[in-house]
Enzyme design. Structure first.
Site, mmCIF file in Angstrom:
data_model
loop_
_atom_site.group_PDB
_atom_site.id
_atom_site.type_symbol
_atom_site.label_atom_id
_atom_site.label_comp_id
_atom_site.label_asym_id
_atom_site.label_seq_id
_atom_site.Cartn_x
_atom_site.Cartn_y
_atom_site.Cartn_z
ATOM 1 N N ASP A 102 47.644 -20.912 -32.279
ATOM 2 C CA ASP A 102 47.453 -22.205 -31.624
ATOM 3 C C ASP A 102 48.752 -22.585 -30.926
ATOM 4 O OD1 ASP A 102 46.046 -24.518 -30.979
ATOM 5 O OD2 ASP A 102 45.328 -24.817 -33.023
ATOM 6 N N HIS A 133 49.805 -25.229 -22.395
ATOM 7 C CA HIS A 133 49.403 -25.846 -23.668
ATOM 8 C C HIS A 133 49.002 -24.824 -24.730
ATOM 9 C CE1 HIS A 133 49.460 -30.128 -22.441
ATOM 10 N NE2 HIS A 133 49.359 -29.584 -21.238
HETATM 11 P P1 ADQ Z 1 42.989 -27.911 -28.500
HETATM 12 O O1 ADQ Z 1 42.753 -26.457 -28.617
HETATM 13 O O2 ADQ Z 1 41.839 -28.722 -28.084
HETATM 14 O O3 ADQ Z 1 44.224 -28.231 -27.542
HETATM 15 P P2 ADQ Z 1 44.287 -29.545 -30.684
HETATM 16 O O4 ADQ Z 1 45.730 -29.605 -30.359
HETATM 17 O O5 ADQ Z 1 44.019 -29.451 -32.144
HETATM 18 O O6 ADQ Z 1 43.519 -28.347 -29.983
HETATM 19 O O7 ADQ Z 1 43.630 -30.862 -30.139
HETATM 20 C C1 ADQ Z 1 42.291 -31.161 -30.396
HETATM 21 C C2 ADQ Z 1 42.062 -32.658 -30.182
HETATM 22 O O8 ADQ Z 1 40.666 -32.877 -30.212
HETATM 23 C C3 ADQ Z 1 42.700 -33.498 -31.277
HETATM 24 O O9 ADQ Z 1 43.293 -34.629 -30.705
HETATM 25 C C4 ADQ Z 1 41.517 -33.884 -32.158
HETATM 26 O O10 ADQ Z 1 41.604 -35.163 -32.752
HETATM 27 C C5 ADQ Z 1 40.363 -33.859 -31.176
HETATM 28 N N1 ADQ Z 1 39.127 -33.508 -31.899
HETATM 29 C C6 ADQ Z 1 38.810 -32.353 -32.460
HETATM 30 N N2 ADQ Z 1 37.614 -32.438 -33.096
HETATM 31 C C7 ADQ Z 1 37.199 -33.691 -32.915
HETATM 32 C C8 ADQ Z 1 36.044 -34.433 -33.333
HETATM 33 N N3 ADQ Z 1 35.092 -33.883 -34.063
HETATM 34 N N4 ADQ Z 1 35.951 -35.714 -32.948
HETATM 35 C C9 ADQ Z 1 36.913 -36.276 -32.217
HETATM 36 N N5 ADQ Z 1 38.026 -35.658 -31.819
HETATM 37 C C10 ADQ Z 1 38.160 -34.388 -32.154
HETATM 38 C C11 ADQ Z 1 45.098 -27.447 -26.715
HETATM 39 C C12 ADQ Z 1 45.853 -26.314 -27.427
HETATM 40 C C13 ADQ Z 1 46.627 -26.866 -28.624
HETATM 41 C C14 ADQ Z 1 47.559 -27.988 -28.163
HETATM 42 C C15 ADQ Z 1 46.816 -28.999 -27.314
HETATM 43 C C16 ADQ Z 1 47.769 -30.001 -26.662
HETATM 44 O O11 ADQ Z 1 44.948 -25.294 -27.829
HETATM 45 O O12 ADQ Z 1 47.380 -25.835 -29.259
HETATM 46 O O13 ADQ Z 1 48.081 -28.648 -29.306
HETATM 47 O O14 ADQ Z 1 46.091 -28.379 -26.256
HETATM 48 O O15 ADQ Z 1 48.762 -29.346 -25.940
#
Ligand code: ADQ
Length: 469
Positions: free
Chosen positions: A362, A155
């Site tokens: 990312d 991921h």
């Molecule tokens: P993350 O590093 O966690 O994931 P991301 O893909 O942006 O990053 O996902 C974060 C999730 O957390 C999103 O669904 C977002 O809505 C949720 N989130 C963040 N802040 C929040 C808040 N304050 N309240 C509620 N929800 C919140 C890892 C990798 C990424 C990759 C994903 C999936 O680092 O690059 O996209 O896995 O493979």
């Protein structure tokens, strides 16, 4: 359909409140359909490791979890996974810590997961292992005699070879990936780096999707993760989203809102984002009082020092910017350290004129896609996106920027604020087509489709026709 076994560090149990993330929902759905099982850490820490498996079934999804002991969490989770691999794979070798205890703990815990999963596996099951916490798990399952079809999805980014070689025993770790049949990455860029490493460092060969090392040929593919676009768009028009939208709009008093939503993590470029916004305020006094940046950043991995540091740094920068520019009735940054349920978050996205998503690196970044899906088609906001997020390879109609450049960020904010409705609609439509077309279901089927087509235990080597092509 073959039974699916998902193995990942944390198991997300479905709940009636619907507050699971998109990935968890997609996997839960696949598990439900195949009557499969999800294996991982319960999140609980016990004094000493018992190996006792906790079985549970929620909303038709079976889970099998184990507790870990404190030393496991220190060495495996906080240690090798989050102090060694996470920074290294996000190109931050300056933050990566290399300690033998971490590596030992990582292997020990992976063996524990292998011991847990092994008795649950039947010969026809398809096994899907997730992420950097579990790279060697497939090999450990093969060592226990399992010849099942096995896939691994990373991921996070795959780092360039020149950085990866800084990891002690890097070849040993990468070699274990050849125990799987299919290895997936979010983008061509990460896939290319993987192939480069295998060719240069291991003497492997690449032929299209097929990568061969010794007598093992695996498929390495790019398969970008998506979100549940329709559900997200619906969430944005739900009652909870509407209430949040109104609440935010009222508080803005006709000011434009820029929103950032990220786990509090140094890879997300929050410090650089605040500095870019400060640059915008400095360059554009005429915009003072007309704009607000709302940054939502729930803390994560608080036991790791670099995460404590980033938190302290951000508190200080937000305080400094607000101290410099605030007035009695205007605060330029609203910095919130809490999480929100999905519907509320969708309402916040929809109320924002700009989505500011600026990770330094990312794997994909789902927030960018969620921001797009939550917009009002008749009056969509503008996405400003780091060119170093995997999502930038798909969302080409965002305003793409270098997050390290405060000037580029300031210019993009200025451009987004002035963007005419026609252009906003055109850009949004193009991005939404992609978010809808390659959604979470598409991703799951993209990966499992490949895996299901593989013969057991890699018996089927490269098809003759493709080898000759
Ligand atoms: P993350 O590093 O966690 O994931 P991301 O893909 O942006 O990053 O996902 C974060 C999730 O957390 C999103 O669904 C977002 O809505 C949720 N989130 C963040 N802040 C929040 C808040 N304050 N309240 C509620 N929800 C919140 C890892 C990798 C990424 C990759 C994903 C999936 O680092 O690059 O996209 O896995 O493979």
């Amino acid at each position: 359909m073959s039974r699916l076994i998902v193995i990942s560090n944390r198991v997300s149990r479905p709940s009636k409140t619907g507050n699971q993330g998109g990935l968890a929902v997609a996997l839960s759905q696949a598990l439900r359909e195949s009557r499969g099982i999800w294996v991982g850490w319960s999140g609980e820490v016990t004094e000493s490791f018992t190996g006792q498996i906790g079985f549970s079934e929620d909303e038709g999804v079976k889970t099998a979890t184990i507790d870990l002991e404190e030393q496991d969490v220190d060495e495996y989770y906080n240690g090798y996974a989050n102090k060694t691999l996470w920074p290294l794979f996000h190109f931050r070798i300056d933050l990566a810590e290399y300690a033998r205890d971490f590596e030992g703990g990582y292997n020990r815990v992976n063996q524990r997961f292998a011991d847990t999963a092994s008795p649950l596996i039947e010969p026809e099951d398809v096994i899907w292992v997730h992420d950097y916490h579990m790279i060697p798990l497939g090999q450990m399952l093969r060592d226990r005699g399992h010849r099942n079809r096995m896939g691994f999805f990373l991921h996070i980014p795959w780092p360039p070879t020149r950085l990866l070689v800084s990891l002690p025993h890097h070849t040993k770790l990468v070699q274990t990936l050849f125990a799987y049949d299919v290895v997936g990455f979010h983008t061509e860029e990460w896939l290319e780096s993987f192939r480069h490493y295998v060719e240069r460092e291991m003497g492997g060969t690449v032929d299209g999707d097929y990568v061969t090392l010794g007598n093992r040929t695996i498929q390495a593919i790019a398969c970008p993760i998506g979100i549940n676009a329709q559900e997200y768009a619906d969430a944005a028009t739900s009652e909870a989203a509407g209430d949040m939208f109104e609440k935010v709009r009222r508080s803005l008093q006709d000011r434009a809102m820029i929103v950032g939503v990220d786990r509090l993590d140094y890879s997300k470029g929050l410090e650089e984002r605040f500095n870019g916004y400060a640059r915008f305020l400095k360059d554009h006094p005429e915009q003072h009082r007309k704009v607000v940046l709302t940054q939502i950043a729930p803390p994560s991995r608080g036991e790791v020092e670099s995460y404590q540091q980033i938190r302290a740094t951000l508190d200080a920068i937000a305080g400094r910017i607000n101290g410099e520019y605030s007035d009695v009735d205007w605060t330029p940054i609203r910095y919130v350290n809490q999480g929100y349920p999905r519907d509320m978050l969708a309402g916040i996205y929809r109320a924002a004129r700009i989505g500011l998503v600026t990770p330094l690196r990312d794997g994909m970044n789902l927030v960018a896609k969620e921001y797009v899906a939550a917009q009002d088609p008749e009056n969509p906001g503008v996405l400003i996106l780091s060119r170093f997020a995997g999502a930038a390879l798909q969302l080409k109609d965002a305003l793409l920027i270098n997050p390290y450049s405060p000037e580029e960020m300031s210019d993009a904010i200025t451009r987004a604020l002035a963007m005419p409705l026609d252009e906003r609609k055109r850009r949004w439509r193009a991005m939404m087509d992609c978010v809808e077309g390659q959604d979470i279901r598409w991703w799951r089927e993209c990966f499992t489709g490949r895996l299901l087509a593989v013969e057991r235990d890699n018996e089927e080597k490269k098809p003759e026709t493709e080898a000759a092509a």
